[in-house]
Design an enzyme around this catalytic site. Structure first.
Site, PDB file in Angstrom:
ATOM      1  N   LYS A 141       0.875  -1.326  -0.069  1.00  0.00           N
ATOM      2  CA  LYS A 141       0.085  -0.318  -0.094  1.00  0.00           C
ATOM      3  C   LYS A 141       0.959   1.254  -0.058  1.00  0.00           C
ATOM      4  CE  LYS A 141      -3.272  -1.111  -0.634  1.00  0.00           C
ATOM      5  NZ  LYS A 141      -3.504  -1.916  -2.008  1.00  0.00           N
ATOM      6  N   GLY A 153       2.255   2.598  -2.842  1.00  0.00           N
ATOM      7  CA  GLY A 153       2.540   2.895  -4.323  1.00  0.00           C
ATOM      8  C   GLY A 153       2.996   1.978  -5.316  1.00  0.00           C
ATOM      9  N   TRP A 203       1.290   2.043  -8.944  1.00  0.00           N
ATOM     10  CA  TRP A 203       1.726   3.415  -9.337  1.00  0.00           C
ATOM     11  C   TRP A 203       3.056   3.307 -10.048  1.00  0.00           C
ATOM     12  CZ3 TRP A 203       1.642   8.677  -5.877  1.00  0.00           C
ATOM     13  CH2 TRP A 203       1.634   9.779  -6.728  1.00  0.00           C
ATOM     14  N   HIS A 224       7.380  -7.377  -2.175  1.00  0.00           N
ATOM     15  CA  HIS A 224       7.130  -6.617  -0.771  1.00  0.00           C
ATOM     16  C   HIS A 224       7.849  -7.366   0.103  1.00  0.00           C
ATOM     17  CE1 HIS A 224       3.513  -4.722  -2.193  1.00  0.00           C
ATOM     18  NE2 HIS A 224       2.735  -5.754  -2.235  1.00  0.00           N
ATOM     19  N   TYR A 275       6.193   8.101  -1.394  1.00  0.00           N
ATOM     20  CA  TYR A 275       4.695   8.258  -2.286  1.00  0.00           C
ATOM     21  C   TYR A 275       4.113   9.818  -1.972  1.00  0.00           C
ATOM     22  CZ  TYR A 275      -0.264   7.717  -2.527  1.00  0.00           C
ATOM     23  OH  TYR A 275      -1.569   7.847  -2.685  1.00  0.00           O
ATOM     24  N   THR A 331      -1.330   9.835 -13.666  1.00  0.00           N
ATOM     25  CA  THR A 331      -1.846  10.793 -12.438  1.00  0.00           C
ATOM     26  C   THR A 331      -3.029   9.749 -11.826  1.00  0.00           C
ATOM     27  OG1 THR A 331      -3.547  11.514 -14.025  1.00  0.00           O
ATOM     28  CG2 THR A 331      -1.757  12.832 -13.798  1.00  0.00           C
ATOM     29  N   PHE A 332      -3.539  10.104 -10.660  1.00  0.00           N
ATOM     30  CA  PHE A 332      -4.426   9.146 -10.069  1.00  0.00           C
ATOM     31  C   PHE A 332      -5.771   9.001 -10.959  1.00  0.00           C
ATOM     32  CE2 PHE A 332      -7.905   8.369  -7.097  1.00  0.00           C
ATOM     33  CZ  PHE A 332      -7.412   7.374  -6.498  1.00  0.00           C
ATOM     34  N   ASN A 378      -6.221   9.725 -14.154  1.00  0.00           N
ATOM     35  CA  ASN A 378      -6.033   9.076 -15.517  1.00  0.00           C
ATOM     36  C   ASN A 378      -5.687   7.381 -15.317  1.00  0.00           C
ATOM     37  OD1 ASN A 378      -6.628  11.064 -16.671  1.00  0.00           O
ATOM     38  ND2 ASN A 378      -4.694  11.971 -17.320  1.00  0.00           N
ATOM     39  N   ARG A 429      -8.117   3.884  -4.439  1.00  0.00           N
ATOM     40  CA  ARG A 429      -9.177   4.211  -3.230  1.00  0.00           C
ATOM     41  C   ARG A 429      -9.240   5.610  -3.340  1.00  0.00           C
ATOM     42  NH1 ARG A 429      -9.525   5.198   2.105  1.00  0.00           N
ATOM     43  NH2 ARG A 429      -7.296   5.261   1.783  1.00  0.00           N
TER      44      ARG A 429
HETATM   45  P1  A3P Z   1      -5.206   4.522  -0.754  1.00  0.00           P
HETATM   46  O1  A3P Z   1      -5.756   3.028  -0.553  1.00  0.00           O
HETATM   47  O2  A3P Z   1      -4.735   5.438   0.135  1.00  0.00           O
HETATM   48  O3  A3P Z   1      -5.937   5.117  -1.948  1.00  0.00           O
HETATM   49  P2  A3P Z   1      -0.377  -0.480  -3.759  1.00  0.00           P
HETATM   50  O4  A3P Z   1      -0.200  -0.370  -5.004  1.00  0.00           O
HETATM   51  O5  A3P Z   1       1.311  -0.484  -2.975  1.00  0.00           O
HETATM   52  O6  A3P Z   1      -0.874  -1.536  -3.263  1.00  0.00           O
HETATM   53  O7  A3P Z   1      -0.604   1.049  -3.112  1.00  0.00           O
HETATM   54  C1  A3P Z   1      -1.924   1.276  -3.187  1.00  0.00           C
HETATM   55  C2  A3P Z   1      -2.086   2.762  -2.901  1.00  0.00           C
HETATM   56  O8  A3P Z   1      -1.591   3.745  -3.794  1.00  0.00           O
HETATM   57  C3  A3P Z   1      -3.756   3.031  -2.912  1.00  0.00           C
HETATM   58  O9  A3P Z   1      -3.809   4.163  -1.779  1.00  0.00           O
HETATM   59  C4  A3P Z   1      -3.865   3.732  -4.217  1.00  0.00           C
HETATM   60  O10 A3P Z   1      -4.950   4.685  -4.221  1.00  0.00           O
HETATM   61  C5  A3P Z   1      -2.614   4.532  -4.541  1.00  0.00           C
HETATM   62  N1  A3P Z   1      -2.247   4.955  -5.757  1.00  0.00           N
HETATM   63  C6  A3P Z   1      -2.106   4.168  -6.870  1.00  0.00           C
HETATM   64  N2  A3P Z   1      -1.713   4.907  -7.810  1.00  0.00           N
HETATM   65  C7  A3P Z   1      -1.715   6.068  -7.507  1.00  0.00           C
HETATM   66  C8  A3P Z   1      -1.797   7.232  -8.381  1.00  0.00           C
HETATM   67  N3  A3P Z   1      -1.460   7.552  -9.672  1.00  0.00           N
HETATM   68  N4  A3P Z   1      -1.587   8.289  -7.700  1.00  0.00           N
HETATM   69  C9  A3P Z   1      -1.794   8.543  -6.187  1.00  0.00           C
HETATM   70  N5  A3P Z   1      -2.092   7.476  -5.424  1.00  0.00           N
HETATM   71  C10 A3P Z   1      -2.014   6.195  -6.287  1.00  0.00           C
END
Ligand code: A3P
Length: 298
Positions: free
Chosen positions: A51, A53, A56, A107, A192, A227-228, A230, A256
């Site tokens: 969790k 990023g 991402w 991880h 992040y 971006t989030f 997109n 989320r």
């Molecule tokens: P949230 O649950 O706080 O929204 P992982 O990929 O390590 O499992 O992490 C998931 C987290 O990264 C989630 O956080 C998700 O929304 C966030 N995330 C994924 N892509 C993102 C982006 N482009 N911009 C910002 N947050 C992102």
């Protein structure tokens, strides 16, 4: 714990050499062989505590590799097909015969990763996120992910996280151990929060670290498609096509909130005090400070 038919439930954590693996997802014997993998200079391992990023960074790496061309990376059902978790059953074997560049996420804690990395072979990108937001994100993910135990309550999950009784084990140990080996390997340590603050600067930093030579337009395209808002529209990047048996899409989304400071909507004052105590005890000598609130940027 066993099911009535004698099988172990899928979400059961299996303690293994100071870390917890997930029954049915990880094979301890296989995980133990990851440290012997041969690594070449074009291999990239993204290391995260869950969790922080991971998906991402999968999207950013793929786009950098494709020169920002989204179409070039859209022919599969999820980004994990192209940037898999090295520790998941079968993926170590596949790594050995995969063509370069081998982009992987993990991880796992430091002790399991290929020893060749400490001979400065390959590259490591460690993505860290403030642990209060990690905890909240992980709580919701436990409801969505069927390979993880559904939390009884936020309070119960809060305690489990602090005790390290989750997949990923202790957040504190994970980051401290990896960081302590930063100079032994080719590692980019990125947060992040800095990606949220200035995605373009973060993408440029990652691009330079990977030795990519993208023009301004290509870099802008990488930023745009990661971006989030997109990424959420791109099913393979946001894991919307993952089968229901793994992720209950009706319960919630992998992507989320995507922000800093959501923990403030969940922690009680007492929980926050307790978390701070543990954090200060564990992290007092850690040289990097964290951003806890999106307002800290303004
Ligand atoms: P949230 O649950 O706080 O929204 P992982 O990929 O390590 O499992 O992490 C998931 C987290 O990264 C989630 O956080 C998700 O929304 C966030 N995330 C994924 N892509 C993102 C982006 N482009 N911009 C910002 N947050 C992102």
């Amino acid at each position: 714990m066993e099911l009535q038919d004698g099988r172990t439930p899928n979400h059961q954590l299996v303690p293994h050499r100071g870390f917890s693996l997930i029954c049915g997802i990880h094979d301890p014997d296989d995980v133990d062989q990851i440290c012997n993998l041969d690594v070449t200079d074009s291999d990239v391992f993204v290391v995260t505590y869950p969790k922080s990023g991971t998906i991402w960074m999968q999207q950013i790496l793929l786009l950098l590799e494709a020169g920002g061309d989204l179409n070039a990376i859209s022919q599969h059902s999820s980004n994990a097909d192209l940037v898999p978790w090295i520790e998941i059953n079968g993926n170590r074997q596949a790594f050995m015969s995969a063509p370069p560049p081998r982009l992987r996420v993990t991880h796992l804690p430091y002790q399991f990763l290929p020893r060749a990395l400490t001979h400065k072979k390959g590259k490591v990108i460690y993505v860290a996120r403030n642990p209060k937001d990690v905890l909240v994100s992980y709580f919701y993910f436990h409801k969505v992910a069927n390979m993880l135990e559904t939390p009884q309550s936020f309070d119960d999950f809060f305690e489990k996280f602090l005790r390290g009784e989750v997949f990923g084990s202790s957040w504190f140990d994970h980051i401290k151990t990896w960081f302590s080996h930063k100079e032994d390997m080719n590692m980019l340590f990125i947060t992040y929060e800095e990606m949220i603050q200035d995605l373009q600067a973060a993408v440029e930093k990652i691009s330079v670290f990977l030795g990519k030579d993208l023009c301004e337009e290509q870099l802008a395209s990488v930023v745009e498609h990661s971006t989030f808002s997109n990424m959420r529209k791109i099913p393979q990047a946001s894991y919307q096509k993952v089968p229901e048996e793994l992720l209950s899409h009706r319960v919630g989304m992998f992507m989320r909130r995507g922000t800093i400071g959501d923990w403030k909507n969940h922690f009680t004052v007492a929980q926050n005090q307790r978390f701070d105590q543990v954090f200060h005890r564990e992290m007092k000598d850690f040289p990097i400070s964290f951003i806890w609130d999106i307002k800290d940027f303004q």
